[in-house]
Write a protein that holds these residues in place. Structure first.
Motif, PDB file in Angstrom:
ATOM      1  N   LEU A   1       0.861  -1.179   0.000  1.00  0.00           N
ATOM      2  CA  LEU A   1       0.000   0.000   0.000  1.00  0.00           C
ATOM      3  C   LEU A   1       0.894   1.224   0.000  1.00  0.00           C
ATOM      4  O   LEU A   1       1.980   1.214   0.593  1.00  0.00           O
ATOM      5  N   ILE A   2       0.470   2.294  -0.657  1.00  0.00           N
ATOM      6  CA  ILE A   2       1.229   3.550  -0.668  1.00  0.00           C
ATOM      7  C   ILE A   2       0.492   4.560   0.207  1.00  0.00           C
ATOM      8  O   ILE A   2      -0.715   4.754   0.063  1.00  0.00           O
ATOM      9  N   PHE A   3       1.234   5.168   1.137  1.00  0.00           N
ATOM     10  CA  PHE A   3       0.661   6.189   2.026  1.00  0.00           C
ATOM     11  C   PHE A   3       1.361   7.512   1.772  1.00  0.00           C
ATOM     12  O   PHE A   3       2.565   7.646   2.010  1.00  0.00           O
ATOM     13  N   VAL A   4       0.593   8.473   1.258  1.00  0.00           N
ATOM     14  CA  VAL A   4       1.133   9.811   0.995  1.00  0.00           C
ATOM     15  C   VAL A   4       0.990  10.625   2.274  1.00  0.00           C
ATOM     16  O   VAL A   4      -0.121  10.959   2.701  1.00  0.00           O
ATOM     17  N   ASN A   5       2.114  10.936   2.902  1.00  0.00           N
ATOM     18  CA  ASN A   5       2.144  11.611   4.201  1.00  0.00           C
ATOM     19  C   ASN A   5       2.443  13.109   4.036  1.00  0.00           C
ATOM     20  O   ASN A   5       2.834  13.563   2.960  1.00  0.00           O
ATOM     21  N   LYS A   6       2.249  13.841   5.103  1.00  0.00           N
ATOM     22  CA  LYS A   6       2.582  15.276   5.164  1.00  0.00           C
ATOM     23  C   LYS A   6       1.785  16.088   4.142  1.00  0.00           C
ATOM     24  O   LYS A   6       2.335  16.950   3.437  1.00  0.00           O
ATOM     25  N   LEU A   7       0.482  15.817   4.068  1.00  0.00           N
ATOM     26  CA  LEU A   7      -0.391  16.559   3.139  1.00  0.00           C
ATOM     27  C   LEU A   7      -0.456  18.043   3.472  1.00  0.00           C
ATOM     28  O   LEU A   7      -0.823  18.853   2.615  1.00  0.00           O
ATOM     29  N   ASP A   8      -0.136  18.406   4.717  1.00  0.00           N
ATOM     30  CA  ASP A   8      -0.275  19.798   5.151  1.00  0.00           C
ATOM     31  C   ASP A   8       0.894  20.685   4.745  1.00  0.00           C
ATOM     32  O   ASP A   8       0.855  21.896   4.980  1.00  0.00           O
ATOM     33  N   ARG A   9       1.906  20.101   4.119  1.00  0.00           N
ATOM     34  CA  ARG A   9       3.062  20.908   3.720  1.00  0.00           C
ATOM     35  C   ARG A   9       2.686  21.903   2.631  1.00  0.00           C
ATOM     36  O   ARG A   9       1.956  21.562   1.685  1.00  0.00           O
ATOM     37  N   ILE A  10       3.182  23.102   2.737  1.00  0.00           N
ATOM     38  CA  ILE A  10       2.892  24.140   1.748  1.00  0.00           C
ATOM     39  C   ILE A  10       3.478  23.737   0.394  1.00  0.00           C
ATOM     40  O   ILE A  10       4.614  23.266   0.307  1.00  0.00           O
TER      41      ILE A  10
ATOM     42  N   PHE B   1      -3.260   5.827  -0.309  1.00  0.00           N
ATOM     43  CA  PHE B   1      -3.991   6.471   0.780  1.00  0.00           C
ATOM     44  C   PHE B   1      -3.242   7.743   1.191  1.00  0.00           C
ATOM     45  O   PHE B   1      -2.085   7.946   0.814  1.00  0.00           O
ATOM     46  N   HIS B   2      -3.898   8.573   1.995  1.00  0.00           N
ATOM     47  CA  HIS B   2      -3.345   9.889   2.308  1.00  0.00           C
ATOM     48  C   HIS B   2      -3.478  10.208   3.790  1.00  0.00           C
ATOM     49  O   HIS B   2      -4.331   9.630   4.470  1.00  0.00           O
TER      50      HIS B   2
END
Length: 627
Positions: A124-133, A221-222
């Protein structure tokens, strides 16, 4: 209860340790999530890990979610620890690849993903740190498709990326995108669709799960692990989408030792994944390939974030065995199972000497390094028989700092390392023979030994053959010669290991009852050296398989650099906006190239290498004499 052994993998600073802490917290295994920046994480226990904010040694922890026990192995995230990564991967049922939404796919991401595919580990791929500018998810999806795999399936819609107001919405079961992707992957499903036959929601789900298990589909996923956003959805996906086994004690016992460490009292612990049957306290079990078995006197397992005592550990789970001195990494407990994976580990091609700042600590340092080599079999330690230097083989600068930190933290030893040097080898130039007779004035031993040596093709290693009959010279004498040949070839005329040769024991003589195996053991190295001096040796240098990816505008510069580094380019490919070059390159000339590449490509270039063998050194051998 189902059991999944899961790996968390990522490039440096993608946030995988934070993801692990959030998983433990949201599952109830710990009361509060630790933070990398505060050094309070569960899995990063070494001071250097907390200081640098990177994972170095793989930790094994556990939590329960949706009637599934998930054993979580938080693997290292730096190039120097690829040996740890690969060793951890061999016990996994599935993996989560963490990618930073802002930094995207990095060098280590490619290496890890290629290894996961090679070992056929569902991911599974988890895209992390969505809050980064500055996060742009569409650009990230495109990058993943181009550099990792086109077989993506985005499972969620995200709003507010790049801000603190993030909302994640799950896509419905058989979404339009899922249908499109599955029809591309599943021929039977596509045939039904073309024939206008009925396809149920369950048909799509079954195809979805089968393609994940076959490593043909990679759901995305995110989240923001630091804020525990998207973590519960990720845990749901782990339990629902990754293949899991039921805990059972059926079948013959089989367990693979993948990790060794020491507890706070310095007691040795072996971590083993059970691949068949079970392990029970007070059982006596065999070790594959070894004559002596072991009695299980102390047995533990991992449950809810802690190592806890256990009466038995079932198939699929992780067993922790304490104070079992003769267990080593790679050992198979019980009957070797066909389910055991085969992993080829990368070997280090660099070396450094180490000495204590206090000369009185030398014996303690040797003992400490011996213990560390038990924990990492690729960390080879030796003492130079001429200079008495203590030498260790390493992957790079970070690993050197890790060992230095471990020696200080665990053993209270302050040490100093030399600069890293490339490990060369030697090979005889031609065939030669040498004999030393018992009556020779220079021979103090009650034995005669004759040897013939000849060079073999590159990669053959050392081959020993005896033409002396056991009826003439008994097994203990011949065993002493064989063992001594192996030892003597550890250091050739230039100081490096001698390899790719055949050594034939052609003549032996003893005096009964005076001669002993020790006479043959001590005389043999002198004969080996005499034969090598007649044959002379040539220097071999390590060569790496490489893949160099650069933006098209840097292609000419890359080709020039490869030529200067004596590389042989075997394949050139243009893909999207990149030029990809593959071939072989000397380890010595390329060991610092990644730093140069990052500089002139502004971080867009990728240089992947893996030791593939040794070849003849074309420079002056005198320049590479081992000091």
């Amino acid at each position: 209860m189902k059991i999944i052994n899961l790996g968390i993998l990522a490039h440096v600073d993608a946030g995988k340790t934070t993801v692990t802490e959030s998983l433990l917290y949201k599952s109830g295994a710990i009361r509060s999530a630790g933070r990398v920046d505060k050094g309070t994480t569960i899995t990063d226990s070494m001071s250097l890990e907390k200081q640098r904010g990177i994972t170095i040694r793989s930790a094994t922890i556990s939590f329960e979610w949706a009637d599934t026990k998930i054993n979580l192995i938080d693997t290292p995230g730096h190039m120097d620890f690829i040996a740890e990564v690969e060793r951890s991967l061999c016990v996994l049922d599935g993996a989560v690849l963490v990618i930073s939404a802002k930094e995207g796919v990095q060098v280590q991401t490619r290496i890890i993903f290629q290894t996961l595919q090679k070992l056929k580990i569902p991911t599974l791929i988890f895209v992390n740190k969505l809050d980064r500018i500055g996060v742009n998810l569409e650009e990230l999806y495109l990058q993943i498709r181009e550099q990792l795999t086109p077989a993506l399936l985005v499972m969620q819609s995200v709003s507010g990326a790049g801000s603190n107001d993030i909302s994640i919405t799950e896509h419905p079961g058989a979404s339009e995108e899922m249908v499109r992707v599955l029809l591309d992957l599943d021929e039977l499903l596509a045939e039904k669709y073309i024939m206008e036959q009925s396809i149920s929601e369950m048909d799509y789900r079954d195809s979805f799960l089968l393609n994940i298990a076959a490593c043909k589909l990679f759901p995305v996923f995110h989240g923001v692990a630091l804020q525990n956003i998207g973590v519960e959805q990720l845990m749901d996906a782990m339990a629902q989408y990754l293949p899991a086994g039921m805990a059972t004690d059926q079948g013959d016992s089989c367990a693979f030792v993948y990790k060794i460490d020491r507890d706070e009292q310095s007691h040795k612990r072996a971590f083993a994944r059970i691949f068949g049957g079970s392990i029970k306290i007070r059982d006596t079990v065999t070790i594959d390939g070894k004559e002596e078995g072991i009695k299980i006197k102390s047995l533990e397992t991992i449950r809810k974030g802690k190592i806890m005592p256990a009466e038995y550990v079932l198939n699929g789970d992780i067993a922790v065995l304490s104070n079992v001195q003769n267990l080593q990494i790679g050992d198979v407990i019980g009957v070797r199972s066909r389910n055991l994976p085969q992993v080829s580990l990368v070997r280090p091609s660099l070396q450094a000497s180490v000495q204590p700042l206090n000369p009185g600590d030398r014996s303690q340092l040797i003992q400490a390094l011996w213990e560390l080599t038990e924990e990492d079999p690729l960390l080879h330690c030796e003492i130079d028989k001429y200079t008495e230097e203590i030498k260790v083989r390493l992957f790079g600068e970070i690993q050197r700092e890790v060992i230095k930190d471990l020696l200080l933290e665990r053993y209270r030893l302050n040490v100093q390392f030399s600069e890293l040097i490339t490990i060369y080898k030697e090979r005889p130039k031609q065939a030669a023979e040498a004999t030393i007779h018992a009556q020779d004035s220079s021979n103090p031993y009650c034995a005669s030994v004759g040897l013939a040596i000849e060079p073999l093709p590159l990669g053959s290693g050392l081959v020993f053959e005896s033409k002396v009959s056991y009826g003439y010279l008994n097994k203990s004498f011949q065993g002493a010669v064989s063992d001594s040949v192996q030892k003597a070839c550890e250091e050739g005329l230039l100081g490096w290991e001698v390899t790719d040769l055949k050594v034939c024991f052609t003549y032996g003589f003893y005096f009964s009852p005076v001669s002993t195996p020790a006479d043959f053991r001590h005389l043999t190295p002198l004969v080996v050296e005499k034969a090598l001096r007649k044959a002379e040796t040539e220097l071999l240098e390590p060569f790496m398989e490489f893949e160099l990816c650069v933006p098209k505008e840097y292609s000419s510069k890359a080709m020039y650099d490869l030529q200067q580094m004596r590389a042989s380019v075997e394949r050139i490919e243009t893909k999207n906006s990149e030029t990809i070059l593959q071939g072989k390159i000397p380890g010595e000339t390329s060991k610092s190239y990644q730093i140069q590449l990052i500089s002139y490509t502004n971080g867009k270039g990728i240089f992947l290498t893996k030791l593939c063998g040794y070849d003849v050194y074309l420079g002056k051998p005198s320049e590479r004499i081992k000091k």
